[in-house]
Design an enzyme around this catalytic site. Structure first.
Site, PDB file in Angstrom:
ATOM      1  N   SER A 145       0.857  -1.187   0.000  1.00  0.00           N
ATOM      2  CA  SER A 145       0.000   0.000   0.000  1.00  0.00           C
ATOM      3  C   SER A 145       0.888   1.229   0.000  1.00  0.00           C
ATOM      4  CB  SER A 145      -0.883   0.002   1.251  1.00  0.00           C
ATOM      5  OG  SER A 145      -1.512   1.262   1.434  1.00  0.00           O
ATOM      6  N   TYR A 158      -2.807  -0.537  10.119  1.00  0.00           N
ATOM      7  CA  TYR A 158      -2.617  -0.910   8.713  1.00  0.00           C
ATOM      8  C   TYR A 158      -1.249  -0.456   8.222  1.00  0.00           C
ATOM      9  CZ  TYR A 158      -3.976  -1.529   3.781  1.00  0.00           C
ATOM     10  OH  TYR A 158      -4.067  -1.932   2.467  1.00  0.00           O
TER      11      TYR A 158
END
Length: 268
Positions: A145, A158
């Site tokens: 990501s 995350y």
């Protein structure tokens, strides 16, 4: 279109979203695809649909990627039913339940996210990699990501998990190179999925990354077209595939590194 006939691929989080797109995209190019996810009914439905749409062999393996025994059993079944795994895509993972600073996060949910992003890829890779080494090679794709490479005030779990996952990728690359094993970080961008639509930061978004761009990059990796990028980071929807094919990255390009503060930095 690359021909992946003979390849056995294992995709985690394959029942929906990006994982579902990847399972079908790999199967459409001839790969036999095993899918792992926690929800048994949805996973079996998804893999049956992939098989019907592509004619490929598929296998549905309900399992929690953070459960060591379940992971080991699932990987053993893939090898028994389909053959040695040549491509692993670590896609499964959770995200922070709320956009809040770290001190307001629920500790249990925060840790569950980190486990899904770190323990999960570790356990699945640990189970798959000995088989790749035994047959002389294979490829691992870890879904990364943009938050892997920069801090975020609201998605601390995350962010921490995805950054750690990049270190796992590089460890696999460094240790696996002598055995023909290659590993890649692939940030899919912002694909229109149930997970991304549930994130307040994407409310009102109309500009989405095409799933096809993610699939095309994974297929190119599976076909061995991007091996010179092993241990490095891609971003679907931004990186041009033809450019990547023709480029030999130098030094620490597209790796996570500490930036020096100047030429006199003792850590430079």
């Amino acid at each position: 279109m690359a021909d992946l006939t003979g390849l056995v691929a294992l995709v985690t989080g394959a029942s929906a979203g990006i994982g579902r797109h990847l399972a079908e995209g790999l199967a459409a190019r001839g790969a036999a695809v095993a899918g792992v996810a926690r929800g048994a009914e949805r996973l079996r439905t998804a893999m049956a649909e992939v098989a019907a749409a592509t004619g490929a062999r598929t296998l549905a393996l309900p399992a929690d990627v953070t459960d060591r025994a379940a992971v080991d059993a699932a990987v053993a079944e893939v090898v028994r039913e389909l053959g040695p795994i040549g491509l692993l895509v670590n896609n499964a993972g959770l995200i922070d339940a709320a956009e809040v600073p770290l001190w307001e996060a629920d500790p249990d949910q925060w840790w569950e996210v980190v486990e899904s992003q770190v323990r999960g890829p570790f356990l699945v890779s640990r189970a798959v990699l000995p088989g790749m080494v035994a047959v002389g090679g294979g490829r691992v794709v870890d879904l990364a990501s943009g938050i892997s490479t920069r801090a975020n005030p609201h998605y601390s779990a995350y962010s921490a998990g995805k950054t750690a996952q990049m270190r796992i990728t590089e460890s696999i690359d460094l240790a696996g190179a002598a055995h023909g094993v290659r590993a890649f970080d692939l940030a899919p961008g912002v694909v229109d999925t149930a997970m991304t639509r549930a994130m307040p930061m994407h409310e009102g978004r109309t500009d989405w990354t095409r799933p096809e761009d993610v699939v095309d990059l994974v297929v190119a990796i599976a076909a061995g077209e991007l091996d010179q990028w092993s241990g490095r980071f891609f971003r679907a929807g931004v990186d041009d595939l033809d450019t990547l094919r023709a480029t030999e990255p130098a030094d620490d390009a597209r790796k996570l590194r500490l930036l020096p503060y100047g030429d006199g930095d003792p850590l430079a």
